[in-house]
Design a protein around this motif. Structure first.
Motif, PDB file in Angstrom:
ATOM      1  N   LYS A   1      64.131  19.168  16.117  1.00  0.00           N
ATOM      2  CA  LYS A   1      65.414  18.300  15.973  1.00  0.00           C
ATOM      3  C   LYS A   1      66.504  18.991  15.714  1.00  0.00           C
ATOM      4  O   LYS A   1      66.467  19.928  14.745  1.00  0.00           O
ATOM      5  N   ILE A   2      67.530  18.836  16.387  1.00  0.00           N
ATOM      6  CA  ILE A   2      68.706  19.589  16.421  1.00  0.00           C
ATOM      7  C   ILE A   2      69.745  18.519  15.778  1.00  0.00           C
ATOM      8  O   ILE A   2      69.887  17.450  16.329  1.00  0.00           O
ATOM      9  N   LYS A   3      70.573  18.580  14.572  1.00  0.00           N
ATOM     10  CA  LYS A   3      71.606  17.814  14.114  1.00  0.00           C
ATOM     11  C   LYS A   3      72.996  18.769  14.272  1.00  0.00           C
ATOM     12  O   LYS A   3      73.050  19.754  13.649  1.00  0.00           O
ATOM     13  N   GLU A   4      73.768  18.136  14.904  1.00  0.00           N
ATOM     14  CA  GLU A   4      75.041  18.507  15.048  1.00  0.00           C
ATOM     15  C   GLU A   4      76.202  17.396  14.822  1.00  0.00           C
ATOM     16  O   GLU A   4      76.227  16.634  15.427  1.00  0.00           O
ATOM     17  N   GLU A   5      76.778  17.782  13.573  1.00  0.00           N
ATOM     18  CA  GLU A   5      77.978  16.590  13.158  1.00  0.00           C
ATOM     19  C   GLU A   5      77.244  15.320  13.245  1.00  0.00           C
ATOM     20  O   GLU A   5      76.402  14.985  12.380  1.00  0.00           O
ATOM     21  N   ASP A   6      77.776  14.321  14.231  1.00  0.00           N
ATOM     22  CA  ASP A   6      77.343  13.087  14.316  1.00  0.00           C
ATOM     23  C   ASP A   6      76.122  12.858  15.160  1.00  0.00           C
ATOM     24  O   ASP A   6      75.528  11.739  15.252  1.00  0.00           O
ATOM     25  N   ASP A   7      75.843  13.989  16.018  1.00  0.00           N
ATOM     26  CA  ASP A   7      74.743  13.673  17.145  1.00  0.00           C
ATOM     27  C   ASP A   7      73.330  14.536  16.321  1.00  0.00           C
ATOM     28  O   ASP A   7      73.578  15.546  15.792  1.00  0.00           O
ATOM     29  N   SER A   8      72.261  13.951  16.797  1.00  0.00           N
ATOM     30  CA  SER A   8      71.054  14.624  16.695  1.00  0.00           C
ATOM     31  C   SER A   8      70.258  14.426  18.134  1.00  0.00           C
ATOM     32  O   SER A   8      70.285  13.153  18.306  1.00  0.00           O
ATOM     33  N   TYR A   9      69.519  15.265  18.491  1.00  0.00           N
ATOM     34  CA  TYR A   9      68.648  15.178  19.506  1.00  0.00           C
ATOM     35  C   TYR A   9      67.596  16.420  19.615  1.00  0.00           C
ATOM     36  O   TYR A   9      67.339  17.115  18.533  1.00  0.00           O
ATOM     37  N   THR A  10      66.659  16.055  20.341  1.00  0.00           N
ATOM     38  CA  THR A  10      65.180  16.754  20.346  1.00  0.00           C
ATOM     39  C   THR A  10      65.570  17.943  21.255  1.00  0.00           C
ATOM     40  O   THR A  10      65.892  17.751  22.322  1.00  0.00           O
ATOM     41  N   ALA A  11      65.491  19.155  21.207  1.00  0.00           N
ATOM     42  CA  ALA A  11      65.344  20.445  22.052  1.00  0.00           C
ATOM     43  C   ALA A  11      63.952  20.828  22.188  1.00  0.00           C
ATOM     44  O   ALA A  11      63.426  20.903  21.247  1.00  0.00           O
ATOM     45  N   PHE A  12      63.615  21.106  23.423  1.00  0.00           N
ATOM     46  CA  PHE A  12      62.239  21.730  23.603  1.00  0.00           C
ATOM     47  C   PHE A  12      62.340  22.949  24.190  1.00  0.00           C
ATOM     48  O   PHE A  12      63.320  23.411  24.879  1.00  0.00           O
ATOM     49  N   THR A  13      61.597  23.754  23.630  1.00  0.00           N
ATOM     50  CA  THR A  13      61.648  25.175  23.741  1.00  0.00           C
ATOM     51  C   THR A  13      60.704  25.725  24.855  1.00  0.00           C
ATOM     52  O   THR A  13      59.704  25.329  25.150  1.00  0.00           O
ATOM     53  N   VAL A  14      61.419  26.309  25.949  1.00  0.00           N
ATOM     54  CA  VAL A  14      60.814  26.669  27.097  1.00  0.00           C
ATOM     55  C   VAL A  14      60.471  28.315  27.137  1.00  0.00           C
ATOM     56  O   VAL A  14      61.676  29.024  27.237  1.00  0.00           O
ATOM     57  N   ASP A  15      59.347  29.017  27.249  1.00  0.00           N
ATOM     58  CA  ASP A  15      59.061  30.140  27.510  1.00  0.00           C
ATOM     59  C   ASP A  15      59.215  30.348  28.842  1.00  0.00           C
ATOM     60  O   ASP A  15      58.464  29.804  29.630  1.00  0.00           O
ATOM     61  N   VAL A  16      60.022  31.443  29.277  1.00  0.00           N
ATOM     62  CA  VAL A  16      59.940  31.778  30.691  1.00  0.00           C
ATOM     63  C   VAL A  16      59.545  33.346  30.984  1.00  0.00           C
ATOM     64  O   VAL A  16      60.191  34.025  30.281  1.00  0.00           O
ATOM     65  N   TRP A  17      58.753  33.518  31.746  1.00  0.00           N
ATOM     66  CA  TRP A  17      58.379  34.878  32.197  1.00  0.00           C
ATOM     67  C   TRP A  17      58.635  35.197  33.749  1.00  0.00           C
ATOM     68  O   TRP A  17      58.274  34.619  34.506  1.00  0.00           O
ATOM     69  N   VAL A  18      59.705  36.100  34.001  1.00  0.00           N
ATOM     70  CA  VAL A  18      59.752  36.406  35.419  1.00  0.00           C
ATOM     71  C   VAL A  18      59.778  37.833  35.621  1.00  0.00           C
ATOM     72  O   VAL A  18      60.251  38.773  34.839  1.00  0.00           O
ATOM     73  N   SER A  19      58.692  38.054  36.596  1.00  0.00           N
ATOM     74  CA  SER A  19      58.194  39.245  36.623  1.00  0.00           C
ATOM     75  C   SER A  19      57.880  40.249  35.357  1.00  0.00           C
ATOM     76  O   SER A  19      58.280  41.458  35.145  1.00  0.00           O
ATOM     77  N   GLY A  20      57.267  39.603  34.368  1.00  0.00           N
ATOM     78  CA  GLY A  20      56.888  40.354  33.334  1.00  0.00           C
ATOM     79  C   GLY A  20      58.044  40.285  32.202  1.00  0.00           C
ATOM     80  O   GLY A  20      57.827  40.731  30.952  1.00  0.00           O
ATOM     81  N   ILE A  21      59.259  39.893  32.397  1.00  0.00           N
ATOM     82  CA  ILE A  21      60.180  39.714  31.576  1.00  0.00           C
ATOM     83  C   ILE A  21      60.353  38.392  30.866  1.00  0.00           C
ATOM     84  O   ILE A  21      60.553  37.354  31.680  1.00  0.00           O
ATOM     85  N   HIS A  22      60.196  38.285  29.473  1.00  0.00           N
ATOM     86  CA  HIS A  22      60.225  36.830  28.813  1.00  0.00           C
ATOM     87  C   HIS A  22      61.505  36.826  28.243  1.00  0.00           C
ATOM     88  O   HIS A  22      62.190  37.493  27.711  1.00  0.00           O
ATOM     89  N   HIS A  23      61.774  35.438  28.314  1.00  0.00           N
ATOM     90  CA  HIS A  23      62.986  34.816  27.730  1.00  0.00           C
ATOM     91  C   HIS A  23      62.721  33.506  27.245  1.00  0.00           C
ATOM     92  O   HIS A  23      61.947  32.951  27.846  1.00  0.00           O
ATOM     93  N   ILE A  24      63.686  32.932  26.461  1.00  0.00           N
ATOM     94  CA  ILE A  24      63.272  31.616  25.817  1.00  0.00           C
ATOM     95  C   ILE A  24      64.624  30.820  26.073  1.00  0.00           C
ATOM     96  O   ILE A  24      65.715  31.318  25.809  1.00  0.00           O
ATOM     97  N   ILE A  25      64.219  29.592  26.519  1.00  0.00           N
ATOM     98  CA  ILE A  25      65.581  28.737  26.827  1.00  0.00           C
ATOM     99  C   ILE A  25      65.361  27.397  26.019  1.00  0.00           C
ATOM    100  O   ILE A  25      64.062  27.144  25.872  1.00  0.00           O
ATOM    101  N   GLU A  26      66.342  26.606  25.430  1.00  0.00           N
ATOM    102  CA  GLU A  26      66.080  25.460  24.797  1.00  0.00           C
ATOM    103  C   GLU A  26      66.875  24.338  25.779  1.00  0.00           C
ATOM    104  O   GLU A  26      67.979  24.592  25.929  1.00  0.00           O
TER     105      GLU A  26
END
Length: 162
Positions: A12-37
């Motif tokens: 759960k992320i709270k920003e000033e007046d707004d709150s929402y749910t962010a999903f964490t996505v693990d991505v592996w492209v050709s063995g290189i890992h990065h994370i996005i929300e």
């Protein structure tokens, strides 16, 4: 290209007046890992785009009780299964690669490296004889070249004064 995706968690992320749910996505492209929300609404937009260009797996429905951890976990599992279904397809849609922030250059290079036949598709444009660098081009001596040649090839040039 080898690409793997896992929707691993949510928060759960709270920003000033707004709150929402962010999903964490693990991505592996050709063995290189990065994370996005990403927010659920971003997943929905991706799904709407992909439906227009390819057959998509079942998309997890939006529920009214969006802050219930049990509902969020079911949604996370549904999104994870959704990506696994998308990645089983023969061709990966460009919109999906953009969404996952996968580098298109790595995709092209990886595809080339996986091909059985790797042939050079170009010819050399210019070949120079190595002695051309030692030839004098004008009437003035090249003191740098002469100094290096004297320093390297004159007997006793490496002797240090005592």
């Amino acid at each position: 290209m080898s690409i793997q995706v896992s929707v691993s968690s949510f928060r759960k992320i709270k920003e000033e007046d707004d709150s929402y749910t962010a999903f964490t996505v693990d991505v592996w492209v050709s063995g290189i890992h990065h994370i996005i929300e990403k927010r659920y609404s971003e997943f929905e937009k991706l799904h709407q785009m992909l439906k227009k260009v390819t057959k998509t797996p079942e998309f997890p429905p939006k529920k009214v009780l969006k802050w219930n951890p049990k509902v969020l976990e079911q949604r996370r599992q549904g999104l994870d299964a959704y990506f696994k279904g998308l990645l089983e397809q023969e061709t990966i849609p460009h919109a999906l690669l953009l969404f996952l922030e996968a580098d298109a250059a790595n995709y092209t290079i990886d595809r080339f490296m996986q091909d059985g036949e790797q042939k050079t598709t170009h010819q050399p444009a210019l070949v120079l004889d190595s002695s051309v660098y030692l030839q004098k081009r004008n009437s003035l001596p090249n003191i740098v070249t002469e100094g290096v040649l004297v320093g390297l090839y004159t007997p006793g040039s490496f002797d240090l004064p005592r």
